[in-house]
Design an enzyme around this catalytic site. Structure first.
Site, short mmCIF file in Angstrom:
data_model
loop_
_atom_site.label_atom_id
_atom_site.label_comp_id
_atom_site.label_asym_id
_atom_site.label_seq_id
_atom_site.Cartn_x
_atom_site.Cartn_y
_atom_site.Cartn_z
N ARG A 103 42.24 69.08 -17.95
CA ARG A 103 40.91 69.16 -18.58
C ARG A 103 40.03 68.19 -17.81
NH1 ARG A 103 38.61 70.44 -23.72
NH2 ARG A 103 37.03 68.94 -24.42
N HIS A 130 36.19 77.84 -19.29
CA HIS A 130 37.00 77.39 -20.43
C HIS A 130 37.86 78.58 -20.88
CE1 HIS A 130 38.40 74.94 -23.53
NE2 HIS A 130 37.30 74.62 -24.17
N GLN A 133 39.88 78.61 -24.38
CA GLN A 133 39.03 78.76 -25.56
C GLN A 133 38.64 80.22 -25.77
OE1 GLN A 133 37.71 76.40 -27.97
NE2 GLN A 133 37.38 78.42 -28.87
N ASP A 222 27.17 77.04 -28.55
CA ASP A 222 27.84 75.81 -28.14
C ASP A 222 26.79 74.71 -28.14
OD1 ASP A 222 29.71 74.01 -27.18
OD2 ASP A 222 29.75 74.79 -25.13
N CYS A 262 32.98 76.81 -30.38
CA CYS A 262 34.17 76.20 -29.80
C CYS A 262 34.42 74.79 -30.33
CB CYS A 262 34.08 76.20 -28.28
SG CYS A 262 32.68 75.28 -27.62
N ARG A 290 43.49 78.47 -30.81
CA ARG A 290 43.75 77.76 -29.54
C ARG A 290 45.24 77.52 -29.40
NH1 ARG A 290 39.91 74.41 -27.20
NH2 ARG A 290 41.58 73.95 -25.71
#
Length: 303
Positions: A103, A130, A133, A222, A262, A290
């Site tokens: 990450r 991502h 996700q 987001d 998310c 997830r």
């Protein structure tokens, strides 16, 4: 299945569905106490250059449930922060571990680990993509809507890693995708180039959130300032006025429209408290998934 999960652009529709189908099975197994320790004795190195709640917990718990072990490596405890080249990190971890999840900021760092290492690499988030996700998002939509193909999904906000991955994941699964971003915050050029190659689904990019949300089956948003962009927060709050998911926006979508975020969410900015709480079950189903989607990715890559 590919050797790595670096970005959704690398996956076919069939590979995405393979992941989702296995995620469904692993979720069923976990809920019913059915052992599924398919990675018994395997070890995942987890590299974190960005803070995390969901990514760290879901990968670490997921490896435990699959019978394996996860190692947490932050910049504070590894040699990466002292400048060890990514190619050396990849070679060393390949001698010790069975997979790497990272990450970080630059997509090139993820690609470099895959190039120089000999074990699977999973992108836990970069500024470009991502993928884990959005696999969880697709899993959640399919749970609630019983299909993906033919649905219309809409993204409102910054053309960031989430926008990039939603566009790619949605179009690859035969979903129409509409995106509303301010002119200075568009999705990545590589993603926009990909949209021009799609023939069995529609893509729309607009600066009008109401236009994008019309007849949507799922609306995504987001935060306006992602990690690493805190210095731009004040400017972005000004630039994103009108790009809020609120009750007025929801009126132009389908009556049973889902909302996905998310997380973490800045209630009162990109989404109102009313809309967030009205769709909280869907949002936290998404957060839970997830775990299951990433377990499927690890099982397919590391078994």
């Amino acid at each position: 299945m590919q050797k790595h999960l670096l970005k959704l652009l690398d996956l076919s529709r069939e590979e995405i569905h393979e992941i989702l189908d296995l995620a469904d099975q692993l979720k069923y197994d976990q809920k019913h106490g059915i052992p599924h320790d398919v990675l018994k004795g395997k070890t995942l190195a987890m590299i974190f250059s960005k803070n995390s709640t969901r990514t760290r917990v879901s990968f670490e718990v997921g490896m435990f449930q699959l019978g394996g072990h996860a190692l947490f490596l932050s910049n504070a405890v590894s040699q990466i922060s002292r400048g060890e080249p990514v190619q050396d990190t990849a070679r060393v971890l390949s001698r010790y571990c069975d997979g790497i999840m990272i990450r970080t900021f630059e997509q090139a760092e993820v690609e470099g680990l895959a190039k120089y290492g000999t074990i699977p690499v999973i992108n836990g988030l970069t500024d470009f993509s991502h993928p884990c996700q959005v696999l969880a998002d697709l899993m959640t939509i399919r749970e609630h809507k019983a299909k993906l193909e033919g649905l219309k999904i809409c993204y409102i906000g910054d053309g960031n890693n989430m926008a990039n991955s939603i566009i790619v994941g949605g179009l690859k699964c035969g979903m129409d995708v509409s995106v509303a971003c301010p002119a200075d915050y568009l999705p990545h050029p590589d993603v926009l180039a990909f949209t021009k190659t799609v023939t069995d689904a529609k893509f729309e990019l607009t600066q009008d959130p109401m236009t994008a949300a019309e007849d949507a089956d799922v609306i995504f948003t987001d935060v306006w300032a992602s990690m690493g962009m805190e210095g731009e927060a004040a400017k972005r709050q000004h630039d994103f006025v009108g790009y809020q998911v609120n009750s007025e926006l929801m009126k132009v979508a389908h009556g049973d429209c889902m909302v996905q975020h998310c997380l973490p969410a800045h209630r009162g900015e990109e989404i109102t408290e009313e809309v967030f709480e009205g769709h909280a079950n869907e949002i936290f189903d998404e957060a839970e998934n997830r775990l299951h989607a990433q377990k499927a990715v690890m099982a397919l890559l590391m078994k």
